[in-house]
Design a protein around this motif. Structure first.
Motif, mmCIF file in Angstrom:
data_model
loop_
_atom_site.group_PDB
_atom_site.id
_atom_site.type_symbol
_atom_site.label_atom_id
_atom_site.label_comp_id
_atom_site.label_asym_id
_atom_site.label_seq_id
_atom_site.Cartn_x
_atom_site.Cartn_y
_atom_site.Cartn_z
ATOM 1 N N MET A 219 0.846 -1.189 0.000
ATOM 2 C CA MET A 219 0.000 0.000 0.000
ATOM 3 C C MET A 219 0.886 1.246 0.000
ATOM 4 O O MET A 219 2.100 1.155 0.232
ATOM 5 C CB MET A 219 -0.950 0.012 1.198
ATOM 6 C CG MET A 219 -0.272 0.093 2.534
ATOM 7 S SD MET A 219 -1.470 0.083 3.873
ATOM 8 C CE MET A 219 -2.453 1.531 3.503
ATOM 9 N N TYR A 220 0.285 2.367 -0.260
ATOM 10 C CA TYR A 220 0.992 3.635 -0.327
ATOM 11 C C TYR A 220 0.266 4.657 0.544
ATOM 12 O O TYR A 220 -0.945 4.595 0.733
ATOM 13 C CB TYR A 220 1.045 4.152 -1.768
ATOM 14 C CG TYR A 220 1.618 3.163 -2.748
ATOM 15 C CD1 TYR A 220 2.979 3.130 -3.024
ATOM 16 C CD2 TYR A 220 0.796 2.248 -3.397
ATOM 17 C CE1 TYR A 220 3.513 2.216 -3.922
ATOM 18 C CE2 TYR A 220 1.311 1.327 -4.296
ATOM 19 C CZ TYR A 220 2.669 1.316 -4.553
ATOM 20 O OH TYR A 220 3.187 0.401 -5.442
ATOM 21 N N GLY A 221 1.019 5.623 1.073
ATOM 22 C CA GLY A 221 0.409 6.730 1.782
ATOM 23 C C GLY A 221 0.037 6.426 3.219
ATOM 24 O O GLY A 221 0.184 5.308 3.709
ATOM 25 N N CYS A 222 -0.463 7.460 3.900
ATOM 26 C CA CYS A 222 -0.857 7.330 5.301
ATOM 27 C C CYS A 222 -1.944 8.351 5.618
ATOM 28 O O CYS A 222 -1.863 9.502 5.177
ATOM 29 C CB CYS A 222 0.349 7.554 6.216
ATOM 30 S SG CYS A 222 -0.023 7.334 7.977
ATOM 31 N N ASP A 223 -2.938 7.922 6.382
ATOM 32 C CA ASP A 223 -4.036 8.799 6.797
ATOM 33 C C ASP A 223 -4.020 9.087 8.290
ATOM 34 O O ASP A 223 -5.011 9.569 8.837
ATOM 35 C CB ASP A 223 -5.382 8.157 6.436
ATOM 36 C CG ASP A 223 -5.658 8.180 4.942
ATOM 37 O OD1 ASP A 223 -4.939 8.890 4.220
ATOM 38 O OD2 ASP A 223 -6.592 7.486 4.502
ATOM 39 N N LYS A 237 -2.644 9.921 0.439
ATOM 40 C CA LYS A 237 -3.623 9.137 1.188
ATOM 41 C C LYS A 237 -3.327 7.637 1.081
ATOM 42 O O LYS A 237 -2.586 7.188 0.204
ATOM 43 C CB LYS A 237 -5.029 9.418 0.674
ATOM 44 C CG LYS A 237 -5.348 8.780 -0.665
ATOM 45 C CD LYS A 237 -6.838 8.859 -0.949
ATOM 46 C CE LYS A 237 -7.194 7.992 -2.157
ATOM 47 N NZ LYS A 237 -8.636 7.874 -2.349
ATOM 48 N N GLU A 238 -3.926 6.873 1.978
ATOM 49 C CA GLU A 238 -3.731 5.425 1.977
ATOM 50 C C GLU A 238 -4.387 4.799 0.748
ATOM 51 O O GLU A 238 -5.571 5.013 0.484
ATOM 52 C CB GLU A 238 -4.308 4.817 3.251
ATOM 53 C CG GLU A 238 -3.506 5.176 4.492
ATOM 54 C CD GLU A 238 -4.129 4.696 5.782
ATOM 55 O OE1 GLU A 238 -3.461 4.835 6.832
ATOM 56 O OE2 GLU A 238 -5.266 4.199 5.751
ATOM 57 N N ARG A 239 -3.579 4.036 0.000
ATOM 58 C CA ARG A 239 -4.054 3.364 -1.204
ATOM 59 C C ARG A 239 -3.520 1.939 -1.196
ATOM 60 O O ARG A 239 -2.322 1.728 -1.213
ATOM 61 C CB ARG A 239 -3.555 4.094 -2.456
ATOM 62 C CG ARG A 239 -4.020 5.489 -2.468
ATOM 63 C CD ARG A 239 -3.299 6.532 -3.272
ATOM 64 N NE ARG A 239 -1.951 6.391 -3.743
ATOM 65 C CZ ARG A 239 -0.884 6.916 -3.122
ATOM 66 N NH1 ARG A 239 -1.000 7.505 -1.949
ATOM 67 N NH2 ARG A 239 0.298 6.834 -3.654
ATOM 68 N N SER A 240 -4.411 0.972 -1.144
ATOM 69 C CA SER A 240 -4.008 -0.441 -1.070
ATOM 70 C C SER A 240 -3.962 -1.061 -2.453
ATOM 71 O O SER A 240 -4.858 -0.858 -3.277
ATOM 72 C CB SER A 240 -5.000 -1.235 -0.209
ATOM 73 O OG SER A 240 -5.090 -0.714 1.093
#
Length: 513
Positions: A219-223, A237-240
């Motif tokens: 996944m990429y990003g963090c919320d 943003k979080e992207r799985s």
């Protein structure tokens, strides 16, 4: 409008003259939208788009013929993995890698923004590269990675480092052929920094470091928006990724003979939260990967808030799921954790550790800790010390708080004197060292399974590798065992590593089906 046209309309890419006297403020609405906590917290409504159509345009084929590239990587495993992707794209363009900047036609600095010290290293390196650029103006110098996503960094490069030819962000890696093409043609700085989020590109080429251990993004990003952290702004943003794509990649690595895979994400155990049906999470993915014939599977980094009971249940099944968990706590004080916006308390963290230890009695826990956060009192620091002892961590990565521009914590009064921060860090590090040495002692006289990675960095006559619990082991053995799982009898336990005697190659790699 086709996909390429759509992407181009969302692209932020002016060419700016490299002049230290020029006022660049007029460009920043087009170059980059500054990080905003208020705006960033509105994220999540846009649909995630998956692409499997990456290919190098025919007009760029052979661009790198007779040319060499050099990438210097700073920061985390995610940056390392991004470098593998960029190396794959360079190879597809016909470039060859080189280990020295003097021999390179293209130099990229893949940057980290998590601490001020990391940024200072990059600016220092840019200064060292200026004479090289003056001697050979045809060299292309680029800055990419997390620093490129910061408005202040772009501004500083524009004003101070006119030897830089291109700047591109974490969402623009797949655009590297286009960026290089424009940089060759333009006498001006080429800038591509997207604030757009939501795309996942699956079929990017990679040139992996070695053939023993591999990184796999899940996944990429963090919320989470911890108040001290710049990552949600630089990585988005979080992207799985879809589970079938991850499983296929790990199966392919297993078929190529890789012995260990580390699953990567800014917050791996938030995996799947962004799926529409939300019924396939990180525990489900780990349960599926557990059945693949590969000896070891690790993951980093996890957030205590998302570490659920199902994940613990799956990890307890063992097999190729190693019994080492990196679980950043950052502080032992609930009051400090609240100011950090970690969204858990000391009590919640200790209860999570209790659950993990009940399910996985032999688990090894490591962590990250920040000292000297704004308003941290002596009593709150003592809570960190007592939590460290209570959990019984094997190792901690410790840091003095460093404000990052654009984060909420940067607006707080940094009211802890540096001498106090250093004294606290010294005390914490002594505890970390002492407990690491104690954790190593029981290994003496035991036999451990080691994945041999190659020669020791300190002695070419000695081989080195890691146990399932991520303990470094040094030993003498034939070069033929590099890349294999071997049994080592530990003869000496040190603070950070183990010495041992080679017994033999593990006959059958343990995988629970």
């Amino acid at each position: 409008m086709n996909e390429e046209q759509r992407l181009d309309t969302e692209l932020v890419k002016p060419s700016l003259e490299k002049s230290a006297e020029k006022d660049y403020s007029q460009y920043f609405q087009t170059v980059y939208t500054a990080p905003s906590l208020k705006e960033a917290k509105k994220r999540g409504k846009e649909e995630i788009t998956y692409h499997n159509d990456f290919e190098i345009d025919e007009r760029f084929q052979g661009m790198g013929k007779g040319r060499k590239f050099y990438i210097r990587t700073y920061g985390c495993q995610m940056n390392e993995h991004d470098t593998e992707v960029m190396a794959g794209i360079f190879a597809g363009l016909g470039y060859e890698p080189t280990d020295t900047v003097e021999d390179a036609n293209v130099i990229l600095l893949n940057t980290c923004a998590i601490r001020e010290n990391a940024e200072n290293k990059v600016f220092g390196e840019l200064g060292h590269l200026k004479p090289l650029k003056q001697r050979n103006p045809d060299i292309l110098i680029g800055v990419c990675g997390c620093m490129s996503q910061e408005e202040s960094v772009v501004n500083k490069i524009l004003k101070t480092y006119d030897q830089v030819d291109m700047i591109f962000g974490t969402h623009n890696i797949h655009r590297l052929p286009h960026i290089l093409h424009e940089a060759y043609l333009s006498k001006e700085m080429v800038i591509e920094v997207w604030s757009k989020e939501g795309d996942i590109i699956e079929n990017l080429p990679k040139v992996r470091h070695g053939n023993i251990k591999a990184w796999v993004n899940i996944m990429y990003g963090c919320d989470k928006f911890c108040t001290y952290c710049i990552v949600p702004y630089t990585r988005g943003k979080e992207r799985s990724r879809r589970p079938e794509d991850i499983i296929q990649e790990v199966r392919h690595l297993a078929s190529q003979g890789y012995k260990e895979v580390t699953l990567l994400g800014q917050n791996v155990n938030a995996y799947g939260k962004d799926f529409e049906d939300n019924d396939y999470r990180f525990g489900d993915l780990m349960d599926d990967l557990r059945k693949i014939d590969i000896p070891r599977i690790r993951f980093t980094t996890s957030h205590p808030r998302d570490f659920d009971d199902h994940l613990i249940e799956v990890l307890a099944k063992g097999g190729n799921l190693v019994d080492h968990i990196h679980l950043p706590v950052q502080s032992g004080s609930s009051d400090t954790l609240k100011i950090m916006a970690r969204k858990y308390t000391r009590e919640h963290y200790l209860e999570l550790v209790r659950k993990i230890r009940v399910a996985i009695p032999n688990v090894t826990l490591t962590t990250d800790i920040i000292v000297g956060f704004p308003n941290e009192t002596d009593e709150q620091f003592e809570e960190t010390i007592t939590l460290y002892k209570e959990v019984g961590f094997d190792i901690a990565y410790t840091y003095i708080y460093s404000p990052r521009e654009g984060t909420p914590a940067a607006k707080m009064v940094d009211n802890i004197p540096m001498e106090v921060k250093k004294e606290r860090l010294q005390r914490l590090n002594k505890l970390v060292n002492d407990m690491s040495a104690e954790a190593m002692k029981p290994y003496k006289g035991t036999i451990v399974e080691v994945l041999v990675e190659g020669e020791s960095k300190k002695n070419s006559k000695v081989l080195a590798g890691y146990t399932e619990k991520n303990k470094l082991v040094n030993f003498k053995a034939p070069q033929s065992v590099v890349g294999k799982l071997v049994n080592i009898k530990i003869t000496e336990a040190k603070t950070w590593s183990l010495d041992g005697e080679f017994i033999g190659v593990v006959e059958k790699e343990k995988v629970m089906l």
